[in-house]
Scaffold this active site. Structure first.
Site, PDB file in Angstrom:
ATOM      1  N   GLY A  90       0.799  -1.220   0.000  1.00 46.66           N
ATOM      2  CA  GLY A  90       0.000   0.000   0.000  1.00 46.66           C
ATOM      3  C   GLY A  90       0.831   1.269   0.000  1.00 46.66           C
ATOM      4  N   GLY A 127       6.243  -4.040   3.408  1.00 45.29           N
ATOM      5  CA  GLY A 127       5.789  -4.453   4.728  1.00 45.29           C
ATOM      6  C   GLY A 127       6.065  -5.914   5.017  1.00 45.29           C
ATOM      7  CD  GLU A 128       4.919  -9.855   8.959  1.00 46.76           C
ATOM      8  OE1 GLU A 128       5.278  -8.894   9.651  1.00 46.76           O
ATOM      9  OE2 GLU A 128       5.219 -11.026   9.206  1.00 46.76           O
ATOM     10  N   GLY A 129       4.707  -8.738   4.329  1.00 43.96           N
ATOM     11  CA  GLY A 129       4.710  -9.690   3.221  1.00 43.96           C
ATOM     12  C   GLY A 129       5.960  -9.575   2.372  1.00 43.96           C
ATOM     13  CB  THR A 132       4.379  -1.124   8.596  1.00 48.14           C
ATOM     14  OG1 THR A 132       3.314  -0.930   9.531  1.00 48.14           O
ATOM     15  CG2 THR A 132       5.692  -1.057   9.338  1.00 48.14           C
ATOM     16  CG  ASP A 145      -1.633  -0.222   9.925  1.00 46.38           C
ATOM     17  OD1 ASP A 145      -2.032   0.884   9.525  1.00 46.38           O
ATOM     18  OD2 ASP A 145      -2.224  -1.291   9.675  1.00 46.38           O
ATOM     19  N   GLY A 171      -5.251   0.827  11.120  1.00 46.09           N
ATOM     20  CA  GLY A 171      -4.698  -0.045  12.153  1.00 46.09           C
ATOM     21  C   GLY A 171      -5.404  -1.383  12.130  1.00 46.09           C
ATOM     22  NE  ARG A 172      -5.744  -4.187   6.692  1.00 48.88           N
ATOM     23  CZ  ARG A 172      -6.744  -3.919   5.837  1.00 48.88           C
ATOM     24  NH1 ARG A 172      -7.814  -4.682   5.808  1.00 48.88           N
ATOM     25  NH2 ARG A 172      -6.650  -2.898   5.022  1.00 48.88           N
ATOM     26  CB  ILE A 232      -7.414  11.435   3.567  1.00 44.45           C
ATOM     27  CG1 ILE A 232      -8.123  11.174   4.896  1.00 44.45           C
ATOM     28  CG2 ILE A 232      -8.424  11.756   2.487  1.00 44.45           C
ATOM     29  CD1 ILE A 232      -8.796  12.431   5.454  1.00 44.45           C
TER      30      ILE A 232
END
EC number: 2.7.1.11
Lengths: 343, 343, 343, 343
Positions: free
Chosen positions: D10, D103-105, D127, D129, D172-173, D274
């Protein structure tokens, strides 16, 4: 048609939005071609330009500055200057008309090129100070007021925390619009503008009355403000490190004068160039885009010697003669209105 | 004079600046006294108010919201409602006039109170959507456009990074001014407004032509936009977790429809309440301050049944009848102008 | 416990957030009472204070300045000064401890009050320049860097449009952190800090190499930077309008020197007080809130002579001795890192 | 060396600043060459890349998005995927190493490419988040918190003016850092994060206690928060216009539930995209620039299978194994600290 664009004079938020509006309207509505003259009139007198295609104006509405560069060159000077040379250059390159985006000087030159040489020029007014009479507002002004207002908001907390008088110098060489609007928006306790000379005694009276009400005074002063009854000896700003007269502003002069006379600790902040750079406000982007679009329509209407302007919510066309004849001074009624808030 | 102030309807940046402008002008120019009715007309019909002194409006021009609170109460309803009761309440408390700050509903009620009961009311137009016909702009509108434009600027980078279509829903229930201006300022590829219904096919055509030019489409849609030829079955937004029809917006409807038809990944963002809260822009602070000051002048001119409005750069007085008769729709010419940039 | 709060020295975004964090933590976690000393140590030596209740800190985290006022008074001076008098004042008013929020000077004074008089004082570091060694960052610094960076963003467009060299003077009397971070964030072409004196020749070389690459140079200079090999005669800034040596900054000196030597048109902007006022950034609000909360915990831990500080993501407690022993200079490695971007 | 860069996953403010920092450090310090893979790992498996020269990264530190594009492609899939194919592609094109920004992936895939195929990969954590354990902060997080905080500031005035409860859903998943920090900075009355499930009764109790204190409640909720004791039947968000389960967020669920149980008018705002687009904050620009520079140093140190990270104020190198092993959850102590302010 093949249209040449130029931007002249000082940086102003919205210049690129004018260029984008003109190019998109021309390409989409009229199948026009565009070239951009580099660095204002200098690009005209030196035949220095490049093609502008649709891709070049992508994402341009929010970008500060001008992709064409700017200068203060006069189109009547130099080897390639004057109406005859310019007309020849336009003919040689198949350029049908010029859209000149600039202030008083640029628009006056544009008018002379039309009057004296029959050059096909349409003007777009550019004055961050809002000093042109033939338009309600000019792009860049709203952005400058917003930046000045945000600075005043910040300075106020320092003034309050320390019980100090803060003097903020904003742009406005001949007219006080930026000072008037940012001062009203920021809740200034005194607004000093070129149109309304005041004595240092009046100013100190205002400052002291604010302190008497238990508040920290905030004075907004336009760079072109002059102190009434100020002798020449005091009006220059001292000598710089090389012994030359300093170019310091009125803000740097006022703060120590206020402190000396009232005993209230005073500090100045000169906002300077941060008022004229960077991304334009939404208001200025819309205005600049519409002016650029309208300038192309004016070219197709052969409105030579005219410029586009804002009247209420409409874009209109006015003669450059009218536009450059008089400055857009802050009327006394508007100053009196603002003075109620602090006087 | 003793003047009562009230703010009614939805939050709007600049409400406090109107209050400050009115109170300072009244106290300094006319030696007026002020009371503030709590929560709009509810404070009037319940005789719920408190004195406002100079100190109360200190620093208020930049503060969002309204220190008086608001409601959607109608002054013709309830025990203390109606012209007779209100006149009695005013007499009992020595209040000479009311300045009512509100939208269509408030101003219509104000007009009826003047017409039917001879109550001394002056209006100040408040519509963040800019939907009142008798004023060039209303305070709050510029701030909303600025916030929407900044959001669009941010969303564009995400659209570009992922090659996605972004749909942004902005305010505008009956008129499309916020969408039009923020869409022009943000360089939107489609602007959808209540005044101009479009079919989903037209919208998808625009979106696809943007992708064909190698860009990521950005669609700005006013909340009041309706899809032409949309069957009822599709126009509701599904059921919520409690099985009730959802109140979701047009943005949430459009994004999946665009994705389904074009195969272009699409996401929506609903800006919602962030457009109406917080500090007003400098433009809105100046406008709101001037309107507040002018409302007090109108009271002293006994301009009952009138409201203050912006015309060009001047504050004028117009009849509430004129102001509430017609909505300020986006004219077709302004939409066509904007469409050149994306159509 | 009954705890007295004071804020001392220059304005700094986050002071009010510290106060709010302390008061909420004290009231909710420990049932504490609070008083605020007015205007820093002056309020202590003059026993000038007022109660602070929960309602007083409402909405305070985003508010710039300090509700307690500030001064540069020294607690060892004056009639009520010195440990004995202060202890008596605290006893007389039932105040158990002082939380002193301030910079180098305040914290040194706090340490002496603990060491010499056994006064119960806990410190909260406040330095917008980020010059205290015992904390990773201090609140206010992030906001100042953000404001300076936004100003640099704006100045860049003017530099580019006119092909000018822009010199921006930012805060940083003894350390160059604000210049380093805002210069890196804004993409400066030279960063000049107190820790790294340079000759005017080196600076002009950088400036010229930027012009050679076709760009407009942007120089960020900390107010405490000194030119190497600069004679005394040139280091003062000329005389002001009253014939006194001017207090102008290094920025005003550098711009004309660069222009004179390189022939490149150069302009300076002195950001000044706008860097220290107004609403704190989210980072500073969180940091300041946590420091305020931790200071109350330190009081309950009787950590006299200690201050709260940030280490990584944790709030820790360190001795004031450690904190005031050494300045937090920009290490050479960090300067070298930044220099890669422009050198 | 010839280094390939890619950005994956993202959008995140600071991606372009990482690219600029890497390219400038490589070119200036090591005479490196750079290529950019288009759209993340897809560019790697499809050998789709282009050269990046110094001019390409000009002015990039403040630009949102990523000039390289992004995707969620997995480098182990497809025709050109897997370590062997990738190594062959690198050899064929003379590319010595890959800097993978994701990120993580992405970082897990990078680790596998190193472990299983001996590919020369260095990671840069991305990330928004802030959910990666091996770095104090990740770029983009500070910008997201700042945007969320500004939105909360705006929503508060609307809440106060109408006496409403406002529910703000932030990103914040899996972790609640954005909610925690923006909630503390904005003075929220309840902060709901994935790490701390709460019952609707607890939430309503908080909301009601705020109303009892005379204030308008503001609830910040991370998108990954789950209601304790919530039956499946209620946890989905209804059906959309096409009869499919809706992907609406927790915010849209909470507001009507609060209103139903407490009778307090409640509204939700979902900030959405946003938070992740647009210009990075100064903090993020500095962090991202330093990480990009350090990644190039790591390449020259042959630190394959490692990533760069922030520890205190230093950039360090940690193993991807450590970095991808555990999520960076909000510790209970940090939540308890924040809860004092509202609980």
């Amino acid at each position: 048609m093949k249209i040449g664009l130029l931007t002249s004079g000082g940086d102003c938020p919205g210049l690129n939005a004018v260029i984008r509006g003109a190019v998109l309207n021309g390409i989409i509505s009229h199948d026009d071609e565009f070239v951009g003259f580099r660095n204002g009139w200098r690009g005209v007198v030196e035949a220095d330009f490049e093609e502008i295609v649709r891709h070049d104006v992508r994402g341009l509405s929010k970008q500060g500055g001008t992709i064409l560069g700017s200068s203060r060159t006069n189109p009547f000077e130099g080897e390639g200057g004057g109406p005859e040379n310019i007309q020849r250059m336009l003919d040689d390159n198949g350029i049908d008309a010029i859209i000149a985006i600039g202030g008083e000087g640029t628009l006056t030159a544009a008018r002379r090129l039309v009057d004296e040489g029959g050059i096909n020029v349409v003007g777009v007014p550019k004055t961050i100070d809002n000093d042109l009479a033939a338009t309600d507002y000019s792009f860049g002004f709203d952005t400058a007021v917003q930046i000045a207002t945000e600075a005043i908001d910040r300075l106020r907390t320092t003034a309050d925390s320390h019980g100090r008088c803060m003097v903020v110098e904003v742009m406005g060489r001949h007219v006080g619009w930026i000072a008037l609007h940012s001062g009203m928006a920021g809740g200034a306790h005194a607004i000093l503008i070129p149109e309304q000379p005041k004595t240092i005694d009046e100013i100190c009276e205002w400052v002291e009355s604010v302190v008497d009400r238990g508040r920290a005074p905030l004075v907004v002063v336009a760079e072109g403000f002059t102190l009434e009854g100020m002798s020449e000896a005091h009006s220059h700003k001292g000598l710089d490190a090389f012994g030359r007269p300093r170019l310091g502003g009125i803000g740097e002069l006022l703060a120590p004068m206020i402190e000396e006379r009232t005993g209230i600790e005073s500090r100045e902040t000169v906002l300077g160039h941060i008022q004229r750079g960077g991304a334009p406000s939404a208001f200025d982007r819309v205005l600049a885009t519409r002016l650029g679009m309208a300038a192309v329509s004016a070219v197709h209407d052969q409105a030579w010697g005219q410029m586009v302007s804002l009247r209420g919510t409409d874009i209109e066309v006015v003669s450059l003669q009218e536009a450059t004849g008089a400055l857009n001074h802050v009327p006394a009624s508007r100053y009196d209105e603002a003075k109620i808030l602090f006087g």
